[in-house]
Design a protein around this motif. Structure first.
Motif, PDB file in Angstrom:
ATOM      1  N   ALA A  63       0.828  -1.206   0.000  1.00  0.00           N
ATOM      2  CA  ALA A  63       0.000   0.000   0.000  1.00  0.00           C
ATOM      3  C   ALA A  63       0.862   1.255   0.000  1.00  0.00           C
ATOM      4  O   ALA A  63       0.557   2.233  -0.699  1.00  0.00           O
ATOM      5  CB  ALA A  63      -0.930  -0.005   1.213  1.00  0.00           C
ATOM      6  N   LEU A  64       1.949   1.250   0.768  1.00  0.00           N
ATOM      7  CA  LEU A  64       2.814   2.431   0.827  1.00  0.00           C
ATOM      8  C   LEU A  64       3.635   2.584  -0.445  1.00  0.00           C
ATOM      9  O   LEU A  64       4.004   3.711  -0.812  1.00  0.00           O
ATOM     10  CB  LEU A  64       3.724   2.360   2.047  1.00  0.00           C
ATOM     11  CG  LEU A  64       3.000   2.440   3.394  1.00  0.00           C
ATOM     12  CD1 LEU A  64       4.004   2.538   4.535  1.00  0.00           C
ATOM     13  CD2 LEU A  64       2.036   3.619   3.444  1.00  0.00           C
ATOM     14  N   ALA A  65       3.919   1.489  -1.133  1.00  0.00           N
ATOM     15  CA  ALA A  65       4.576   1.601  -2.437  1.00  0.00           C
ATOM     16  C   ALA A  65       3.669   2.351  -3.404  1.00  0.00           C
ATOM     17  O   ALA A  65       4.135   3.202  -4.185  1.00  0.00           O
ATOM     18  CB  ALA A  65       4.914   0.219  -2.983  1.00  0.00           C
ATOM     19  N   ASP A  66       2.372   2.063  -3.352  1.00  0.00           N
ATOM     20  CA  ASP A  66       1.422   2.785  -4.204  1.00  0.00           C
ATOM     21  C   ASP A  66       1.390   4.268  -3.849  1.00  0.00           C
ATOM     22  O   ASP A  66       1.363   5.133  -4.738  1.00  0.00           O
ATOM     23  CB  ASP A  66       0.023   2.186  -4.067  1.00  0.00           C
ATOM     24  CG  ASP A  66      -0.089   0.813  -4.715  1.00  0.00           C
ATOM     25  OD1 ASP A  66       0.755   0.490  -5.572  1.00  0.00           O
ATOM     26  OD2 ASP A  66      -1.024   0.064  -4.348  1.00  0.00           O
ATOM     27  N   VAL A  67       1.394   4.571  -2.533  1.00  0.00           N
ATOM     28  CA  VAL A  67       1.385   5.970  -2.089  1.00  0.00           C
ATOM     29  C   VAL A  67       2.625   6.688  -2.608  1.00  0.00           C
ATOM     30  O   VAL A  67       2.554   7.804  -3.151  1.00  0.00           O
ATOM     31  CB  VAL A  67       1.326   6.047  -0.550  1.00  0.00           C
ATOM     32  CG1 VAL A  67       1.546   7.488  -0.076  1.00  0.00           C
ATOM     33  CG2 VAL A  67      -0.015   5.525  -0.029  1.00  0.00           C
ATOM     34  N   ALA A  68       3.788   6.054  -2.447  1.00  0.00           N
ATOM     35  CA  ALA A  68       5.042   6.677  -2.872  1.00  0.00           C
ATOM     36  C   ALA A  68       5.061   6.903  -4.382  1.00  0.00           C
ATOM     37  O   ALA A  68       5.381   8.002  -4.855  1.00  0.00           O
ATOM     38  CB  ALA A  68       6.223   5.808  -2.450  1.00  0.00           C
ATOM     39  N   HIS A  69       4.705   5.900  -5.126  1.00  0.00           N
ATOM     40  CA  HIS A  69       4.821   5.990  -6.586  1.00  0.00           C
ATOM     41  C   HIS A  69       3.786   6.934  -7.180  1.00  0.00           C
ATOM     42  O   HIS A  69       4.069   7.611  -8.183  1.00  0.00           O
ATOM     43  CB  HIS A  69       4.730   4.595  -7.187  1.00  0.00           C
ATOM     44  CG  HIS A  69       5.808   3.674  -6.706  1.00  0.00           C
ATOM     45  ND1 HIS A  69       5.704   2.308  -6.706  1.00  0.00           N
ATOM     46  CD2 HIS A  69       7.039   3.956  -6.175  1.00  0.00           C
ATOM     47  CE1 HIS A  69       6.811   1.779  -6.218  1.00  0.00           C
ATOM     48  NE2 HIS A  69       7.639   2.760  -5.882  1.00  0.00           N
ATOM     49  N   ASP A  70       2.605   7.016  -6.554  1.00  0.00           N
ATOM     50  CA  ASP A  70       1.606   7.990  -7.013  1.00  0.00           C
ATOM     51  C   ASP A  70       2.113   9.422  -6.834  1.00  0.00           C
ATOM     52  O   ASP A  70       1.728  10.326  -7.584  1.00  0.00           O
ATOM     53  CB  ASP A  70       0.292   7.819  -6.244  1.00  0.00           C
ATOM     54  CG  ASP A  70      -0.468   6.568  -6.671  1.00  0.00           C
ATOM     55  OD1 ASP A  70      -0.122   5.989  -7.716  1.00  0.00           O
ATOM     56  OD2 ASP A  70      -1.395   6.161  -5.939  1.00  0.00           O
ATOM     57  N   ALA A  71       2.995   9.612  -5.856  1.00  0.00           N
ATOM     58  CA  ALA A  71       3.553  10.937  -5.579  1.00  0.00           C
ATOM     59  C   ALA A  71       4.883  11.165  -6.276  1.00  0.00           C
ATOM     60  O   ALA A  71       5.506  12.222  -6.099  1.00  0.00           O
ATOM     61  CB  ALA A  71       3.723  11.116  -4.069  1.00  0.00           C
TER      62      ALA A  71
END
Length: 413
Positions: free
Chosen positions: A175-183
């Motif tokens: 989930a945090l990989a998605d947060v990071a990559h979206d940003a």
């Protein structure tokens, strides 16, 4: 060699050491300790540069840049983490500093887990915030939405531990990989507490993984080191520059040998660490003088389902709260014989430490209170000894605590 056809147990024993099968010359089964500081070259090469040297082809110039023993270890660590590039450092802290420094610059922003190891938090504050002008936001990363809310346009890095030290809190790596990559940011994960045997963050979307090799990877409390693994070629180049030239902070040949030796038994050790830790956690959870046990292998752990989803095992570290004041905790710890009072973790021997006065003492009282690091909190690194001896030792500690409490009660009467 296609490492993807090899299982973890095989990679941990042989990868990086004796991969050539074409030589007619007898080869070492175990890579030698190459203690030389420099290497003779065959002649002048005006077109050569440091970055063009290929250690895998036997091209060495100076051991700060590359060394055969360290090179073997770096290949093995990368393979064990399922990554492409590995770099070995003189300490886990050096690995973290180099990774963060390769990722951010003044004016950038980092979002980090608020329950990080105290030394890492101090490093982020005193080095990156105060001296290098990098803003750092600490957040309870158990909630991915809280992390997402903390992200800014200038955020370049999310920095996480999972499980955390010492409260064994988890974050959802995918989930945090998605947060990071979206940003447009990178996700870094400190994977020290469970090792690549039980968790592989790169496979879950992380961009870079770090370890204190001092802990489980070496496994015998006789070497200090750190490691970084990534699939990102550009990031690997920046980190390697810091390792070799920018900071010159590389792992020594002898320590590289020690970690290579340690990884050979990592799968065996991790299974025993986990078996013993779960037994200790069950014992503590049922004890009247324990108010809470923090271990992701327990069904009572609030993130047990996440642990089952992103980890294949739970490691050998746990923490727990004693029903006692600081003086009682001191009595309990002082009575233990199989759990020496010492910082660090991940060795074959069991250790116990008191976070509030040891690993997290650099934090202010207010910061410790906010995190829940109380005077009654104890952290244990459960080793591979016979479980009956470990449980008997804990009984000795509880007997001492009960005796001290009875004396206090009698005095107050």
């Amino acid at each position: 060699m296609d490492i993807h056809n090899k299982r973890f147990e095989t990679l941990s024993v042989t990868h990086g050491e004796h991969e050539s099968t074409t030589s007619d010359v007898a080869e070492d089964v175990v890579v030698p300790i190459h203690l030389t500081s420099t290497y003779a070259v065959g002649g002048l090469n005006p077109d050569a540069d440091l970055e063009s040297l290929n250690p895998d082809a036997g091209e060495y110039l100076y051991s700060r840049l590359s060394n055969p023993t360290r090179n073997a270890l770096e290949h093995r660590l990368a393979a064990m983490e399922g990554g492409e590039y590995g770099m070995a450092f003189a300490s886990g802290t050096a690995a973290i500093v180099s990774t963060v420094m390769a990722t951010v610059q003044p004016g950038d922003h980092v979002v980090a887990f608020d329950d990080l190891y105290g030394g890492t938090k101090t490093m982020l504050s005193r080095l990156f915030e105060e001296r290098l002008g990098v803003d750092v936001t600490l957040v309870d990363a158990r909630d991915p939405d809280a992390v997402a809310d903390a992200v800014r346009p200038e955020t370049e890095l999310l920095w996480m531990e999972t499980p955390t030290n010492p409260l064994m809190r988890l974050c959802d790596i995918a989930a945090l990989a998605d947060v990071a990559h979206d940003a447009g940011a990178l996700l870094g994960v400190d994977n020290t507490f469970v090792s690549p045997y039980f968790q592989q963050p790169l496979a879950l979307g992380a961009d870079v993984v770090v370890h204190s090799t001092t802990k489980y990877l070496n496994g015998h409390s006789d070497s200090v080191g750190g490691a970084v693994v990534t699939d990102d070629e550009t990031l690997a180049g920046e980190i390697r520059f810091l390792q070799q030239v920018g900071m010159g902070n590389m792992l020594s040949p002898f320590d590289a040998y020690m970690v290579l030796r340690g990884t050979k038994t990592l799968p065996l050790r991790m299974e025993r660490h986990q078996e013993n830790a779960l037994a200790v956690a069950d014992y503590l959870e049922s004890h009247d003088l324990v108010t809470a046990v923090h271990y992701p292998g327990l069904e009572s752990h609030p993130q047990h389902d996440l642990a089952k989803r992103q980890m294949s095992g739970y490691g050998g570290v746990l923490s727990f709260e004693l029903d006692a004041e600081l003086a009682g905790v001191e009595q309990f710890l002082g009575a233990l014989r199989e759990f020496p009072l010492a910082v660090s973790l991940g060795g074959v021997e069991s250790l116990v430490e008191h976070p509030a006065t040891m690993t997290h003492s650099p934090l202010t009282q207010a910061a410790r209170d906010e995190l829940g690091i109380t005077d009654s909190l104890v952290r244990m690194s459960v080793g591979v000894e016979h479980i009956a001896d470990l449980l008997a030792d804990l009984e000795r500690g509880f007997d001492a605590l009960e005796s001290a409490q009875e004396k206090t009660a009698a005095t107050s009467d």
